[in-house]
Design a protein around this motif. Structure first.
Motif, PDB file in Angstrom:
ATOM      1  N   LYS A 140       0.863  -1.183   0.000  1.00 30.68           N
ATOM      2  CA  LYS A 140       0.000   0.000   0.000  1.00 30.68           C
ATOM      3  C   LYS A 140       0.891   1.220   0.000  1.00 30.68           C
ATOM      4  CE  LYS A 140      -3.788  -2.169   2.592  1.00 30.68           C
ATOM      5  NZ  LYS A 140      -4.594  -2.105   3.829  1.00 30.68           N
ATOM      6  N   PRO A 141       0.987   1.926  -1.112  1.00 33.40           N
ATOM      7  CA  PRO A 141       0.418   1.632  -2.428  1.00 33.40           C
ATOM      8  C   PRO A 141       1.164   0.485  -3.100  1.00 33.40           C
ATOM      9  CG  PRO A 141       1.823   3.571  -2.563  1.00 33.40           C
ATOM     10  CD  PRO A 141       1.759   3.192  -1.103  1.00 33.40           C
ATOM     11  N   TRP A 144       0.678   3.102   5.285  1.00 32.37           N
ATOM     12  CA  TRP A 144       1.528   2.336   4.383  1.00 32.37           C
ATOM     13  C   TRP A 144       1.625   0.888   4.849  1.00 32.37           C
ATOM     14  CZ3 TRP A 144       4.105   5.013   0.337  1.00 32.37           C
ATOM     15  CH2 TRP A 144       3.935   6.398   0.368  1.00 32.37           C
ATOM     16  N   ALA A 145       1.826  -0.005   3.908  1.00 38.59           N
ATOM     17  CA  ALA A 145       2.023  -1.420   4.244  1.00 38.59           C
ATOM     18  C   ALA A 145       3.070  -2.004   3.311  1.00 38.59           C
ATOM     19  CB  ALA A 145       0.718  -2.202   4.116  1.00 38.59           C
ATOM     20  N   PRO A 175       9.809  -0.094  11.295  1.00 37.30           N
ATOM     21  CA  PRO A 175       8.405   0.128  11.636  1.00 37.30           C
ATOM     22  C   PRO A 175       7.793  -1.101  12.291  1.00 37.30           C
ATOM     23  CG  PRO A 175       8.637  -0.312   9.299  1.00 37.30           C
ATOM     24  CD  PRO A 175      10.028  -0.188   9.843  1.00 37.30           C
ATOM     25  N   ALA A 176       6.619  -0.904  12.870  1.00 38.21           N
ATOM     26  CA  ALA A 176       5.920  -2.004  13.535  1.00 38.21           C
ATOM     27  C   ALA A 176       5.578  -3.100  12.536  1.00 38.21           C
ATOM     28  CB  ALA A 176       4.655  -1.486  14.206  1.00 38.21           C
ATOM     29  N   ARG A 177       5.659  -4.352  12.975  1.00 37.56           N
ATOM     30  CA  ARG A 177       5.309  -5.484  12.118  1.00 37.56           C
ATOM     31  C   ARG A 177       4.103  -6.194  12.705  1.00 37.56           C
ATOM     32  NH1 ARG A 177       6.498 -10.754  12.209  1.00 37.56           N
ATOM     33  NH2 ARG A 177       8.175 -10.524  13.740  1.00 37.56           N
ATOM     34  N   ASN A 236       3.847  -1.920   8.995  1.00 36.94           N
ATOM     35  CA  ASN A 236       2.851  -0.855   8.880  1.00 36.94           C
ATOM     36  C   ASN A 236       3.387   0.419   9.499  1.00 36.94           C
ATOM     37  OD1 ASN A 236       0.094  -3.123   9.562  1.00 36.94           O
ATOM     38  ND2 ASN A 236       1.009  -2.568   7.609  1.00 36.94           N
ATOM     39  N   TRP A 237       3.098   1.554   8.859  1.00 34.56           N
ATOM     40  CA  TRP A 237       3.432   2.857   9.417  1.00 34.56           C
ATOM     41  C   TRP A 237       2.539   3.914   8.774  1.00 34.56           C
ATOM     42  CZ3 TRP A 237       6.689   0.446   5.855  1.00 34.56           C
ATOM     43  CH2 TRP A 237       6.884   1.108   4.645  1.00 34.56           C
TER      44      TRP A 237
END
Length: 357
Positions: free
Chosen positions: A39-40, A132-133, A175-177, A189-190
């Motif tokens: 994402k995107p 975001w992913a 970032p966090a997973r 994700n962030w």
């Protein structure tokens, strides 16, 4: 279709010729991290979604995706999470040649360097906060740098470094997973603000640099700034493909430390049977001295033979342990073993786990 398929399903009615396989001693090989912008969506991820059918074949319907596969081969879609350079070391300009940014200079993904305006497209709003992913098929620490194209860029021109703004509009470290690694649900994700003052077609260019190796990932995501909130167009084919997959799962060794990964692949199929392979990957900091992979079939599949491993268990339960020559797996290394299976009716994919002593 290439034999090395990361997302491969055997279906009833598939026919083919069984080719004799020479049994070779498998030595440890380097194991990569894997991941791609979701994402995107990157070109490889959205084209995989576009082409994935319920039978596991990947035949893109989107014209941009189809052109990329025609130019570079379908292995790029079966390995949509592998646009990387193992020697990247975070390098960008002067390392990846102009016109090859979307493939990262990796020949497997050369088709995605094609300059086209009909790839799947994510609709965004300039200056908005965006969730975001990035897929964490194999998780590792590192930093994500996000770039955007200049207003002068055109989708009809292959991406060059001078087409990008000179500095990232966002950089995110570790970032966090969430979710389980080895699946599409495993993600970093962030939240980060999209560039302001942008309109029309652009590319988001992401560079993920691992901090524990030289491996570096390069992804192109086609976007349009038109007031959207992450909607995707241009993905069709087999219903856009699944949002999750269970071809790969991780075992835990020791409990709570999910660093042993087992990847289950079907490498060839014929009426009533198939040949498969499991790659056992060590994502820990110490070498394995022995390993075990296990799964349970749900549809009456029967394992007829195993090579480069020793099978135990019976019936639907399959347990495969190392042989002497492949018991050791170094950190970030892997070994493979193969097997032949017969079945009738359906052939759903099992959940595979692995552990080491």
């Amino acid at each position: 279709m290439t034999a090395r398929r990361w997302i491969a399903l055997a279906a009833a009615g598939v026919t083919g010729v069984l080719i004799a396989v020479l049994v070779n001693v498998i030595s440890p090989t380097a194991a990569s991290a894997h991941g791609a912008m979701m994402k995107p969506g990157s070109r490889t991820f959205l084209c995989w979604r576009d082409g994935l059918s319920p039978q596991g074949n990947i035949v893109p319907q989107n014209p941009g995706c189809a052109a990329a596969v025609s130019a570079g081969g379908d292995n790029a879609l079966y390995n949509w999470f592998g646009v990387l350079r193992s020697d990247g070391a975070g390098r960008t300009r002067g390392f990846i040649p102009d016109g090859k940014l979307c493939s990262g200079g990796n020949p497997t993904y050369s088709g995605f360097d094609l300059a086209r305006n009909d790839y799947p497209l994510t609709h965004l709003t300039s200056g908005a906060n965006f969730a975001w992913a990035y897929n964490a098929w194999a998780a590792h620490p590192g930093t994500f740098h996000l770039y955007i194209t200049k207003d002068s860029w055109s989708p009809t021109r292959a991406l060059a470094w001078d087409d990008l703004e000179s500095t990232p509009f966002a950089s995110i470290k570790d970032p966090a997973r969430v979710g389980q690694v080895g699946t599409v649900d495993g993600q970093y994700n962030w939240n980060a603000t999209l560039p302001s003052g942008k309109s029309g077609r652009h590319l988001v260019y992401s560079v993920w640099t691992r901090s524990d190796s030289q491996e570096t990932f390069y992804n192109c995501s086609d976007v349009v700034f038109d007031g959207g909130n992450g909607e995707v167009t241009g993905v069709g084919g087999g219903g856009g493909g699944p949002t999750t997959t269970t071809t790969t799962t991780t075992g835990q060794n020791p409990p709570g430390d999910a660093h042993c990964m087992a990847i289950y692949k079907i490498t060839s199929a014929w009426q009533g049977g198939f040949q498969g392979e499991v790659e056992v990957m060590n994502h820990s900091a110490t070498a394995y001295n022995g390993w075990t992979a296990r799964w349970t079939y749900a549809d009456g599949q029967t394992v007829n033979s195993v090579w480069n491993g020793v099978r135990s268990g019976s019936g639907a339960e399959v347990v495969v342990k190392n042989v002497d020559w492949n018991r050791t797996i170094p950190p970030e290394g892997s070994v493979n073993f193969g097997f032949a299976v017969s079945y009738s009716g359906t052939n759903s994919l099992p959940t595979v786990t692995c552990t080491s002593p």
